[in-house]
Design an enzyme around this catalytic site. Sequence first.
Site, PDB file in Angstrom:
ATOM      1  CB  ALA A 138       1.833   6.034   0.892  1.00 19.47           C
ATOM      2  NE  ARG A 173       3.733  -4.252  -0.484  1.00 19.36           N
ATOM      3  CZ  ARG A 173       4.208  -3.160   0.122  1.00 19.36           C
ATOM      4  NH1 ARG A 173       4.893  -2.261  -0.582  1.00 19.36           N
ATOM      5  NH2 ARG A 173       3.990  -2.951   1.406  1.00 19.36           N
ATOM      6  CE1 TYR A 176       8.357  -0.809   0.313  1.00 20.71           C
ATOM      7  CE2 TYR A 176       7.918  -1.190   2.645  1.00 20.71           C
ATOM      8  CZ  TYR A 176       7.492  -0.796   1.390  1.00 20.71           C
ATOM      9  OH  TYR A 176       6.191  -0.395   1.205  1.00 20.71           O
ATOM     10  CD  GLU A 236       5.504   5.670 -10.542  1.00 13.14           C
ATOM     11  OE1 GLU A 236       5.152   5.930 -11.731  1.00 13.14           O
ATOM     12  OE2 GLU A 236       4.717   5.239  -9.687  1.00 13.14           O
ATOM     13  CG  ASN A 245      10.099   5.017  -3.875  1.00  7.06           C
ATOM     14  OD1 ASN A 245       8.885   5.148  -3.720  1.00  7.06           O
ATOM     15  ND2 ASN A 245      10.750   3.928  -3.495  1.00  7.06           N
ATOM     16  CG  HIS A 276       6.940   2.091  -6.857  1.00  2.00           C
ATOM     17  ND1 HIS A 276       6.596   3.017  -5.897  1.00  2.00           N
ATOM     18  CD2 HIS A 276       6.404   2.527  -8.010  1.00  2.00           C
ATOM     19  CE1 HIS A 276       5.872   3.965  -6.458  1.00  2.00           C
ATOM     20  NE2 HIS A 276       5.750   3.694  -7.743  1.00  2.00           N
ATOM     21  N   PRO A 293       7.259   9.938   1.807  1.00  8.59           N
ATOM     22  CG  PRO A 293       5.128  10.618   2.468  1.00  8.59           C
ATOM     23  CD  PRO A 293       6.018  10.506   1.269  1.00  8.59           C
ATOM     24  CG  ASN A 294       6.345   6.122   6.016  1.00 10.69           C
ATOM     25  OD1 ASN A 294       6.559   6.501   7.165  1.00 10.69           O
ATOM     26  ND2 ASN A 294       5.152   6.191   5.457  1.00 10.69           N
ATOM     27  NE  ARG A 317       7.837   1.545   4.742  1.00  6.51           N
ATOM     28  CZ  ARG A 317       7.385   2.212   3.679  1.00  6.51           C
ATOM     29  NH1 ARG A 317       8.219   2.951   2.972  1.00  6.51           N
ATOM     30  NH2 ARG A 317       6.122   2.129   3.345  1.00  6.51           N
TER      31      ARG A 317
HETATM   32  C1  DQA Z   1       6.952   2.022  -2.308  1.00 10.52           C
HETATM   33  C2  DQA Z   1       5.577   1.360  -2.474  1.00 10.52           C
HETATM   34  C3  DQA Z   1       4.489   2.201  -1.854  1.00 10.52           C
HETATM   35  O1  DQA Z   1       3.230   1.529  -1.986  1.00 10.52           O
HETATM   36  C4  DQA Z   1       4.749   2.403  -0.378  1.00 10.52           C
HETATM   37  O2  DQA Z   1       3.772   3.221   0.200  1.00 10.52           O
HETATM   38  C5  DQA Z   1       6.116   2.923  -0.115  1.00 10.52           C
HETATM   39  C6  DQA Z   1       7.234   2.363  -0.858  1.00 10.52           C
HETATM   40  C7  DQA Z   1       8.082   1.116  -2.800  1.00 10.52           C
HETATM   41  O3  DQA Z   1       9.200   1.618  -2.948  1.00 10.52           O
HETATM   42  O4  DQA Z   1       7.877  -0.087  -3.006  1.00 10.52           O
HETATM   43  O5  DQA Z   1       6.321   3.741   0.769  1.00 10.52           O
HETATM   44  O6  DQA Z   1       6.975   3.207  -3.086  1.00 10.52           O
END
Ligand code: DQA
Length: 150
Positions: A76, A106, A25, A97, A73, A99, A12-13, A20
């Site tokens: 959340a 954070r 990011y 994985e 990735n 991020h 998501p997102n 964003r």
């Molecule tokens: C993320 C870190 C997560 O905590 C966050 O919810 C994201 C992006 C990152 O790429 O830093 O959506 O995975």
Amino acid sequence: MADHPILLAHGPNLSQLGSRDPAVYGTATLDDVGKTARAVHPDVEVFATEYEGELVTRLHAAGRDGTVAVVLNPGALTHYSYALRDAVELLEVCVVEVHLSQTHARQAFRRHSVISPVVSVTITGAGVLGYRLALLACRERLGLEQEATR
Ligand code: DQA
């Protein structure tokens, strides 16, 4: 290398990258991530979904469709999705994985990943470079990197 499809899977997102929270990011879009990734490994599919079940379903398919490694990735979902964790655990290929942000610096809820215990490698806080590093790690494990780069 066309016979070595690697899946870049996003939760998501992450479809919103570019606009964003650029301070956290960066400004690269998911398309940019795909281009950067293909410079390291040409046979990359970029998948992104806002839905947990769709991500789980795509990972199930990755277990059957010849995908040789997964860069994930989870957004959340990282912090709470046991369904995603179980799906990752089913995969027999290398899973890395990634991020973009330094999650440990954070909010407290971002410090814990339920996914990390079931992946081979975790890369956190390197921005888009993290995807390049992830692909190098996959390639290394697949025996696609030269001795000299070790
Ligand atoms: C993320 C870190 C997560 O905590 C966050 O919810 C994201 C992006 C990152 O790429 O830093 O959506 O995975």
